[in-house]
Design a protein around this motif. Structure first.
Motif, mmCIF file in Angstrom:
data_model
loop_
_atom_site.group_PDB
_atom_site.id
_atom_site.type_symbol
_atom_site.label_atom_id
_atom_site.label_comp_id
_atom_site.label_asym_id
_atom_site.label_seq_id
_atom_site.Cartn_x
_atom_site.Cartn_y
_atom_site.Cartn_z
ATOM 1 N N UNK A 44 33.939 7.854 20.234
ATOM 2 C CA UNK A 44 33.708 8.332 21.599
ATOM 3 C C UNK A 44 32.373 9.062 21.676
ATOM 4 N N UNK A 45 31.481 8.665 22.575
ATOM 5 C CA UNK A 45 30.172 9.314 22.677
ATOM 6 C C UNK A 45 30.234 10.548 23.583
ATOM 7 N N UNK A 46 29.231 11.391 23.436
ATOM 8 C CA UNK A 46 29.009 12.500 24.375
ATOM 9 C C UNK A 46 28.010 12.022 25.418
ATOM 10 N N UNK A 47 28.306 12.265 26.675
ATOM 11 C CA UNK A 47 27.398 11.908 27.768
ATOM 12 C C UNK A 47 26.718 13.183 28.267
ATOM 13 N N UNK A 48 25.391 13.172 28.233
ATOM 14 C CA UNK A 48 24.612 14.293 28.768
ATOM 15 C C UNK A 48 23.972 13.868 30.084
ATOM 16 N N UNK A 49 24.141 14.711 31.115
ATOM 17 C CA UNK A 49 23.497 14.481 32.402
ATOM 18 C C UNK A 49 22.705 15.725 32.771
ATOM 19 N N UNK A 50 21.480 15.514 33.220
ATOM 20 C CA UNK A 50 20.599 16.618 33.590
ATOM 21 C C UNK A 50 20.353 16.585 35.092
ATOM 22 N N UNK A 51 20.690 17.693 35.774
ATOM 23 C CA UNK A 51 20.579 17.759 37.229
ATOM 24 C C UNK A 51 19.700 18.926 37.665
#
Length: 266
Positions: A55-62
């Motif tokens: 399972x990957x980690x998802x990074x989102x930058x806002x």
């Protein structure tokens, strides 16, 4: 009665333990700094408590609800993950708070940092009148980014100019040091290196310009730093303008007294 107390304690223990486990997030995330300027590298790192297969980690930058960047990361066997973002480009135009959202399955956690593009980075350039005590004053041209200069003073005991700053962020200060008042020289008269201390800790510096009248040095500092000591081999030479005048007057007085004595003898 005893049974009721026993079961009550068991129930309380279960509730307390469940609360403790509920308060411990499955995933953590952080950045290596709280503020970045345009062109900086944002290092994001974190850890998951339990690795779930691939399972990957998802990074989102806002920023202000707008997506700036996204990445899918592989989690290491020890649960760690890391990612670097370069703070520049078409989507890095707005200053303010940026939010990183890290997701691992249904679990999410956030962290924030502030950002400023170069167009909004405050940079001050001006001369500062340094108090040299009985020797009067002299000007030091400086440019500072990431803070303000509160004061510059001479410490003749350690042959230093002390620059007191208010470092609101990590930054740099460039100083144009006039050789007439401060310098670092070897015995043969050639330039030697300055000793630079920030709050008592020695740091490196860069020297960009060397000419006959001054030396230009640049020093990096961190948020919260206050006192920068530039230590050389001399500061405000002992025989400055005032001292030289006093010396000349003393020599002339000695000559006059000597002449008078000779005339009396004759």
């Amino acid at each position: 009665m005893g049974s009721r107390i026993f079961y009550s304690l068991i129930a309380l223990l279960i509730i307390t333990t469940g609360t403790v486990f509920a308060q411990e997030p499955l995933i953590s995330v952080q950045t290596d700094d709280n503020h970045y300027d345009e062109g900086d590298t944002v290092v994001v790192s974190g850890n998951v408590k339990t690795v779930i297969g691939e399972t990957p980690v998802i990074l989102q930058l806002f920023t202000e609800g707008n997506l700036v960047d996204i990445a899918q990361l592989t989690v290491a066997q020890d649960g760690s993950f890391t990612k670097t973002f370069l703070a520049e480009g078409a989507l890095w135009k707005k200053s303010g708070d940026y939010t990183i959202v890290a997701s691992y399955q249904e679990h999410q956690i956030e962290t924030e940092f502030s950002y400023a593009p170069k167009s909004e980075a405050i940079e001050t350039t001006e001369p500062y009148e340094v108090d040299a005590g009985s020797h009067g004053t002299f000007d030091v041209e400086y440019t500072i980014k990431g803070g303000t200069v509160k004061n510059m003073v001479v410490d003749s005991d350690i042959f230093a100019v002390i620059v007191q700053i208010d470092a609101t962020d990590e930054g740099t200060i460039t100083l144009d040091l006039p050789r007439e008042f401060i310098g670092a020289e070897k015995q043969d008269g050639k330039d030697d290196t300055f000793i630079i201390l920030i709050d008592g800790i020695e740091v490196a510096y860069q020297e960009s310009v060397v000419n006959s009248d001054s030396r230009v040095i640049t020093i990096n500092f961190e948020q919260g730093d206050s006192d920068i000591e530039i230590i050389g081999t001399y500061v405000v030479p002992e025989f400055g303008t005032i001292a030289m005048v006093v010396l000349i007057v003393g020599i002339m007085a000695t000559v006059i007294v000597t002449r008078n004595k000779l005339q009396i003898k004759i």
